[in-house]
Every structure is written in structure tokens, then in C-alpha cells.
Design a protein around this motif. Sequence first.
Motif, short mmCIF file in Angstrom:
data_model
loop_
_atom_site.label_atom_id
_atom_site.label_comp_id
_atom_site.label_asym_id
_atom_site.label_seq_id
_atom_site.Cartn_x
_atom_site.Cartn_y
_atom_site.Cartn_z
N ARG A 104 -4.79 10.15 -9.47
CA ARG A 104 -4.08 10.30 -8.19
C ARG A 104 -2.67 10.78 -8.48
O ARG A 104 -2.01 10.26 -9.39
CB ARG A 104 -3.99 8.95 -7.44
CG ARG A 104 -5.34 8.47 -6.95
CD ARG A 104 -5.20 7.19 -6.15
NE ARG A 104 -6.51 6.56 -6.01
CZ ARG A 104 -6.71 5.36 -5.50
NH1 ARG A 104 -5.68 4.65 -5.06
NH2 ARG A 104 -7.92 4.84 -5.42
N ASP A 106 0.20 10.15 -7.75
CA ASP A 106 1.08 9.11 -7.22
C ASP A 106 2.44 9.24 -7.87
O ASP A 106 2.55 9.83 -8.93
CB ASP A 106 0.50 7.76 -7.68
CG ASP A 106 0.16 6.87 -6.53
OD1 ASP A 106 0.57 7.18 -5.42
OD2 ASP A 106 -0.53 5.85 -6.76
N GLY A 111 2.67 -0.24 -13.21
CA GLY A 111 1.36 -0.56 -12.64
C GLY A 111 0.77 0.56 -11.79
O GLY A 111 -0.24 0.38 -11.11
N ARG A 112 1.41 1.73 -11.78
CA ARG A 112 0.89 2.85 -10.99
C ARG A 112 0.91 4.11 -11.86
O ARG A 112 1.97 4.57 -12.27
CB ARG A 112 1.76 3.04 -9.75
CG ARG A 112 1.06 3.72 -8.62
CD ARG A 112 1.72 3.45 -7.29
NE ARG A 112 1.14 2.30 -6.61
CZ ARG A 112 -0.04 2.30 -6.02
NH1 ARG A 112 -0.78 3.39 -6.01
NH2 ARG A 112 -0.49 1.23 -5.42
N TYR A 113 -0.27 4.60 -12.18
CA TYR A 113 -0.38 5.75 -13.07
C TYR A 113 -1.05 6.92 -12.37
O TYR A 113 -1.65 6.76 -11.31
CB TYR A 113 -1.23 5.37 -14.30
CG TYR A 113 -0.64 4.24 -15.09
CD1 TYR A 113 0.32 4.49 -16.06
CD2 TYR A 113 -1.02 2.92 -14.85
CE1 TYR A 113 0.89 3.45 -16.78
CE2 TYR A 113 -0.46 1.88 -15.55
CZ TYR A 113 0.49 2.14 -16.51
OH TYR A 113 1.05 1.11 -17.21
N GLN A 118 -10.62 2.05 -13.13
CA GLN A 118 -11.09 0.97 -12.26
C GLN A 118 -12.49 0.56 -12.68
O GLN A 118 -13.26 1.39 -13.17
CB GLN A 118 -11.18 1.44 -10.80
CG GLN A 118 -9.84 1.64 -10.12
CD GLN A 118 -9.99 2.08 -8.68
OE1 GLN A 118 -11.03 2.64 -8.29
NE2 GLN A 118 -8.96 1.87 -7.87
N ARG A 241 -5.87 -1.62 4.63
CA ARG A 241 -6.28 -0.93 3.40
C ARG A 241 -6.07 0.58 3.54
O ARG A 241 -6.30 1.18 4.56
CB ARG A 241 -7.76 -1.19 3.06
CG ARG A 241 -8.09 -2.63 2.86
CD ARG A 241 -7.59 -3.13 1.52
NE ARG A 241 -8.00 -2.24 0.46
CZ ARG A 241 -7.15 -1.63 -0.37
NH1 ARG A 241 -5.87 -1.85 -0.29
NH2 ARG A 241 -7.60 -0.82 -1.30
N VAL A 259 -1.43 -6.91 -6.56
CA VAL A 259 -2.80 -6.69 -6.06
C VAL A 259 -3.63 -6.12 -7.21
O VAL A 259 -3.40 -5.01 -7.68
CB VAL A 259 -2.80 -5.72 -4.85
CG1 VAL A 259 -4.23 -5.44 -4.40
CG2 VAL A 259 -1.99 -6.31 -3.71
N LEU A 260 -4.60 -6.91 -7.70
CA LEU A 260 -5.40 -6.46 -8.84
C LEU A 260 -6.59 -5.61 -8.40
O LEU A 260 -7.11 -4.82 -9.18
CB LEU A 260 -5.92 -7.67 -9.63
CG LEU A 260 -4.88 -8.57 -10.29
CD1 LEU A 260 -5.56 -9.63 -11.15
CD2 LEU A 260 -3.94 -7.75 -11.17
N GLY A 261 -7.03 -5.80 -7.16
CA GLY A 261 -8.18 -5.04 -6.70
C GLY A 261 -8.38 -5.23 -5.22
O GLY A 261 -7.70 -6.05 -4.60
N GLY A 286 -8.35 -2.64 -10.54
CA GLY A 286 -7.57 -1.77 -11.41
C GLY A 286 -7.49 -2.35 -12.82
O GLY A 286 -6.99 -3.46 -13.01
N ARG A 289 -3.87 -3.00 -14.35
CA ARG A 289 -3.21 -4.20 -13.80
C ARG A 289 -3.89 -5.47 -14.30
O ARG A 289 -3.24 -6.49 -14.50
CB ARG A 289 -3.24 -4.17 -12.28
CG ARG A 289 -2.37 -3.05 -11.80
CD ARG A 289 -1.93 -3.23 -10.38
NE ARG A 289 -1.53 -1.92 -9.89
CZ ARG A 289 -1.45 -1.60 -8.64
NH1 ARG A 289 -1.74 -2.50 -7.71
NH2 ARG A 289 -1.08 -0.39 -8.27
P1 AMP Z 1 -7.60 1.32 -4.25
O1 AMP Z 1 -8.69 2.18 -4.85
O2 AMP Z 1 -6.41 2.12 -3.82
O3 AMP Z 1 -8.13 0.37 -3.23
O4 AMP Z 1 -7.04 0.41 -5.44
C1 AMP Z 1 -7.76 -0.65 -6.03
C2 AMP Z 1 -7.00 -1.14 -7.24
O5 AMP Z 1 -6.91 -0.07 -8.20
C3 AMP Z 1 -5.55 -1.51 -6.98
O6 AMP Z 1 -5.45 -2.85 -6.57
C4 AMP Z 1 -4.92 -1.31 -8.34
O7 AMP Z 1 -5.16 -2.43 -9.17
C5 AMP Z 1 -5.68 -0.12 -8.89
N1 AMP Z 1 -4.95 1.15 -8.68
C6 AMP Z 1 -4.96 1.95 -7.59
N2 AMP Z 1 -4.16 3.03 -7.78
C7 AMP Z 1 -3.64 2.90 -9.02
C8 AMP Z 1 -2.74 3.68 -9.81
N3 AMP Z 1 -2.23 4.82 -9.37
N4 AMP Z 1 -2.43 3.22 -11.06
C9 AMP Z 1 -2.94 2.07 -11.54
N5 AMP Z 1 -3.80 1.29 -10.85
C10 AMP Z 1 -4.14 1.70 -9.60
#
Ligand code: AMP
Length: 389
Positions: A104, A106, A111-113, A118, A241, A259-261, A286, A289
Motif C-alpha cells: 500500500r 501509505d 508500524g506502517r509500511y 498479513q 473499518r 490495532v493488530l488486526g 498484521g 505489528r
Molecule cells: P486492514 O487490512 O487495513 O484491515 O489491516 C489489518 C491489519 O493489517 C492492521 O491492523 C495492521 O496490523 C496491518 N496493516 C495494515 N496496513 C499496514 C501497513 N501499511 N503496514 C503494516 N501493517 C499494516
Amino acid sequence: MKLRGTKDFYGDCEELFSKVEDISKRVFNSFKYSRVRFPLIENSNLFERVLSSSDVVNKELYSFRDRSDREISLVPEGTAPTARLVLENGLAPCKLFYISPFFRYDRPQKGRYRQFHQLGAELIGYSSIYSDLEILILFDQIMKSFSIEGKFKINFLGSQESRDRYTEYLRNSVSNRDVCSDCKRRIKQNVLRILDCKVDSFDDLKSIEEFLSDEDREKYNKICQMAKERGIVLEKSNIIRGLDYYTGIVFEYEYNGVVLGAGGRYDNLYSEIGKKALPSTGFAIGIERLLDNIVLVNKKKSSVRVIAVNDSCREKAFNLCIMLRKSGIETDFSLKKENIKSQLSKDGYKYALIIGQDEIENNEVTLRDMENSSQKRVSIEKIVEILNV
Ligand code: AMP
């Protein structure tokens, strides 16, 4: 230089990553979920169809045109590619899991890559509350297998009629407010998403629960009650969400304020991709995380370094090494000529097994505990048994 928002895994961190895969695979298998692997590239329109108003498509999709001018995207999440895989291969109903990298665009931060991983479950073709419960319990069991005891924040988005009533209420309530540019777009595309906004606060608005039909409210309460009776810690919350496709329960799992998942029910997703609807639930955790929140206990349990006292003992030491590896004991020895002191100075071993001339003549080895430096002689025949205790 590696790209921004990417991460290398090696040493302890990679070891932990592999353990997370092994342990979660065991839990998935105990619930009879089988693994799928989808390609990391898909047609962009797969995501545009199911995630049209989400940030994942509007801002974060890694898309490019290939040499044949096709619009391709790196996979940003696992539910849409799994749905495509299930429909193309006629797998439904089915219980599936995946462990995969995702991409993504992002803004990178802790914690955001931009490339992350996943592990996720997809329970496809089932609509009973037992399927919602199974997904919550499976998620919880994975967390407990890593000694993580967090909390679910849960909400229920309900039937189309309930959501339509709530959508109308939200539109009427916010139409005269001065909101950020993202929320202006959300109000037009999918007003529910304003509740995820990190800039504007809508805490004063009513929760969707007040707009649910009696049937939906009863179902929601029943799921919460049955989950709690089974040891799941949960709290109702007005979360919506980020991804568009949720229809029934939605949840986020919080631990240490992170938020871990997250996951939920998405009964309309399959009709967006294929011809007919297939009720489904699932979640994604994730891995990065998760890794930040796991402490490995009993690391390097029986890791052994075999040490030859001199060159004439090296072949015996090499043979012992092979024998121990066949018994599943993590073993290494020096592939280059080194004196005992430098062989003993290597980190990361619980025991050293020292082989000299005297040991060879007596069919023994010297077992040295690397933590307290105590040593004792033991017979070669007994060594596997001793190390496995
Ligand atoms: P989501 O698919 O957006 O519902 O995210 C589910 C989980 O994936 C989140 O709670 C994070 O633990 C992890 N996650 C989502 N986006 C990222 C990201 N850019 N970098 C690292 N972990 C992520």
C-alpha cells in the motif's frame, strides 16, 4: 538503499517471523482451514470494484501499466484476491487462510509500511452466527497462542435497510459542517467512512446500533453474548473499518493501544466480483505489528555447537554434527580451522559439545552448558536423549 517503507528480515526477527507462520498455521489447521497462495499482481479493476470508495483504492494502490498496456496492481489486501481465486476455481463453500506480503502506498511511519505482511482467514459460503463466532474465536486463539490477550472492538453494520437509514441520518447531520477534503469526498461516495476520519471528529453522532432492525440487533447481541461466554473479551464501539465491503459484524483487535488486526462479515463482496452472492466472514492480522508485540520464550532451546579440540578430531566432530541434525537438534560447527577459544566464543548456543582425543577413545563428549560454563562427560549414545530433555 532499500525503498522507503520496506523492511529487511534477518536473524532473530526472521526467526520470529517463521515461528509466527508455523504457530498460526497450526492453529488454522486445527480449525480445518487450508492455505491459499494468490499472485501478488492482479488486474486493478478487481480492487476498484470492491474497494471503490476506500483509501486503499483512492490513495494507496500500487498500480502500473504493464508492457501490454494492462492496468495492474500489487495486491493491497487478501480478501479480494481470495474471492477471485475461489470463484475462478469453484471452491465455495470453503475455509481458507493466507500468509502473504501486501503493498500500500501509505505514508511510512512506525508500524506502517509500504510492503507489509498479513495472515488472514476467509470463511466463505456461510451465514450462520456460528461462522461469525468461529472467526472471532479463531482470531482470539491465534493471539492466545502468542500469549497476547487483547480486546475486540466490535460493531454491527447490518442489513442494507439499516445502513440506508443510518446513511441518511449521517448525511443530514453533517451536511452543514465544515469538514476536511477527504470527508467531503466520503460524504458523496460512502458517508459511513467519515467515522474513520483521523482529522474530523464525529463523536457526538448517534451509533449505527440505534438504526439496526430488531432482527439485526438480536443477531448482534447474540454474537456478543455467545463470544463473551467463550472467553472472548469484547467491547461495542461505532467503528466502521476502512474497507468498504463489510455488512454484518466488524471488529478491530487492540493490544497495548495498537490495532493488530481486523475483520468482519462481507456478504456483498462476491456479487461485486462474480454473478451470485456468497455470505462470508474473515479477518487479517498484521504480522509486523504482531512481531513487535511477541516475546519469544525458550529461544534456542537445544541449540548446540560441536567443537573439535584439534584438527585430528574435526571429522568426528563433523559426524556428530550430522547425527544430531538428523535427530532434529539445531547444531553447527566451525567450517574453518579455529582454536577452541574462538569456537567457544560464538553467541546463540545453549550447549557446546567438545570432542578431543580422550573423548574419542572413550566414545564420549564433553557437554558444556554455555550459560553457567559447567561441564560434564557424557556417552555419545546418550547425547540425543540428554539434549532433548
Ligand atoms: P486492514 O487490512 O487495513 O484491515 O489491516 C489489518 C491489519 O493489517 C492492521 O491492523 C495492521 O496490523 C496491518 N496493516 C495494515 N496496513 C499496514 C501497513 N501499511 N503496514 C503494516 N501493517 C499494516
